[in-house]
Design an enzyme around this catalytic site. Sequence first.
Site, PDB file in Angstrom:
ATOM      1  N   CYS A   1       7.304  -0.868   6.359  1.00 54.37           N
ATOM      2  CA  CYS A   1       6.793   0.348   5.718  1.00 54.37           C
ATOM      3  C   CYS A   1       7.831   0.856   4.729  1.00 54.37           C
ATOM      4  O   CYS A   1       9.023   0.863   5.030  1.00 54.37           O
ATOM      5  CB  CYS A   1       6.506   1.401   6.787  1.00 54.37           C
ATOM      6  SG  CYS A   1       5.832   2.946   6.151  1.00 54.37           S
ATOM      7  N   LEU A   2       7.360   1.305   3.594  1.00 57.53           N
ATOM      8  CA  LEU A   2       8.259   1.862   2.588  1.00 57.53           C
ATOM      9  C   LEU A   2       8.943   3.131   3.089  1.00 57.53           C
ATOM     10  O   LEU A   2      10.004   3.493   2.603  1.00 57.53           O
ATOM     11  CB  LEU A   2       7.503   2.137   1.288  1.00 57.53           C
ATOM     12  CG  LEU A   2       6.871   0.911   0.628  1.00 57.53           C
ATOM     13  CD1 LEU A   2       6.036   1.317  -0.573  1.00 57.53           C
ATOM     14  CD2 LEU A   2       7.922  -0.112   0.242  1.00 57.53           C
TER      15      LEU A   2
ATOM     16  N   GLY B   1       0.834  -1.186   0.000  1.00 60.17           N
ATOM     17  CA  GLY B   1       0.000   0.000   0.000  1.00 60.17           C
ATOM     18  C   GLY B   1       0.868   1.233   0.000  1.00 60.17           C
ATOM     19  O   GLY B   1       2.088   1.168   0.203  1.00 60.17           O
TER      20      GLY B   1
ATOM     21  N   GLN C   1       3.204   9.840   1.842  1.00 64.07           N
ATOM     22  CA  GLN C   1       4.496   9.183   1.687  1.00 64.07           C
ATOM     23  C   GLN C   1       5.264   9.677   0.475  1.00 64.07           C
ATOM     24  O   GLN C   1       6.474   9.479   0.391  1.00 64.07           O
ATOM     25  CB  GLN C   1       4.328   7.666   1.601  1.00 64.07           C
ATOM     26  CG  GLN C   1       3.913   7.036   2.914  1.00 64.07           C
ATOM     27  CD  GLN C   1       3.801   5.537   2.771  1.00 64.07           C
ATOM     28  OE1 GLN C   1       2.761   5.024   2.379  1.00 64.07           O
ATOM     29  NE2 GLN C   1       4.880   4.836   3.079  1.00 64.07           N
TER      30      GLN C   1
ATOM     31  N   HIS D   1      -1.031   6.815   8.079  1.00 66.28           N
ATOM     32  CA  HIS D   1      -0.194   7.824   7.419  1.00 66.28           C
ATOM     33  C   HIS D   1      -0.950   9.142   7.230  1.00 66.28           C
ATOM     34  O   HIS D   1      -0.342  10.217   7.246  1.00 66.28           O
ATOM     35  CB  HIS D   1       0.289   7.328   6.047  1.00 66.28           C
ATOM     36  CG  HIS D   1       1.429   6.379   6.120  1.00 66.28           C
ATOM     37  ND1 HIS D   1       2.689   6.722   6.545  1.00 66.28           N
ATOM     38  CD2 HIS D   1       1.496   5.060   5.804  1.00 66.28           C
ATOM     39  CE1 HIS D   1       3.493   5.678   6.490  1.00 66.28           C
ATOM     40  NE2 HIS D   1       2.790   4.650   6.044  1.00 66.28           N
TER      41      HIS D   1
ATOM     42  N   HIS E   1      -2.884   0.505   8.495  1.00 64.79           N
ATOM     43  CA  HIS E   1      -1.514   1.020   8.379  1.00 64.79           C
ATOM     44  C   HIS E   1      -1.474   2.223   7.442  1.00 64.79           C
ATOM     45  O   HIS E   1      -0.905   3.260   7.777  1.00 64.79           O
ATOM     46  CB  HIS E   1      -0.595  -0.103   7.863  1.00 64.79           C
ATOM     47  CG  HIS E   1       0.804   0.332   7.590  1.00 64.79           C
ATOM     48  ND1 HIS E   1       1.864  -0.054   8.375  1.00 64.79           N
ATOM     49  CD2 HIS E   1       1.332   1.113   6.608  1.00 64.79           C
ATOM     50  CE1 HIS E   1       2.983   0.485   7.882  1.00 64.79           C
ATOM     51  NE2 HIS E   1       2.672   1.187   6.818  1.00 64.79           N
ATOM     52  N   GLU E   2      -2.086   2.081   6.269  1.00 63.38           N
ATOM     53  CA  GLU E   2      -2.062   3.180   5.294  1.00 63.38           C
ATOM     54  C   GLU E   2      -2.830   4.399   5.799  1.00 63.38           C
ATOM     55  O   GLU E   2      -2.388   5.533   5.639  1.00 63.38           O
ATOM     56  CB  GLU E   2      -2.583   2.720   3.935  1.00 63.38           C
ATOM     57  CG  GLU E   2      -1.739   1.656   3.267  1.00 63.38           C
ATOM     58  CD  GLU E   2      -0.253   1.987   3.170  1.00 63.38           C
ATOM     59  OE1 GLU E   2       0.115   3.182   3.048  1.00 63.38           O
ATOM     60  OE2 GLU E   2       0.552   1.051   3.233  1.00 63.38           O
TER      61      GLU E   2
END
Length: 179
Positions: free
Chosen positions: A100-101, A47, A52, A146, A142-143
Amino acid sequence: MAVHEILKMGDPRLLRVARPVTEFGTPALKALIADMFETMAAASGAGLAAPQIGVDLRLVIFGYSKNVRYPDAPPVPPTVLINPVIEVLDGGRTEGWEGCLSVPGLRGVVARDERIRYTGFDADGQPIARVADGFHARVVQHECDHLDGILYPMRVTDFTRFGYTSVLFPELDPNADDD
């Protein structure tokens, strides 16, 4: 379409509360979404949230059929979710490993609600309402974190279960978390 740089933990833009999307179906919004999917795919992500990549909007994307970063995770349908709202359903909370990215090379155990209903809008402003559980629910939560300036390490409660992916999961591709 373009692959964008993914902001890393420590960048203050990741700590902001994102603004709601007010215009749907625009060429700019559709181009942003296409770029986000391309960026997510290039980084082997499950995701991606607009913050981000430095875009201050309440927009997340997620979904994959198979993911090298989470090889045991079941498929999640590709989804564009704008101005999301999460409602917790029955099922309690469950712990699971997250990466996480924006936090490359690390993983940690985070407790998340097991079963949720998420609502919001697609790129054209059409309503979305889905029930999700398991890993699908984890990805959505999670997304959406952000969008409120929350990175998963802020939710880790036991730092004995937080560390480098290469140490914790040596069987995974060592480059998969370092994009």
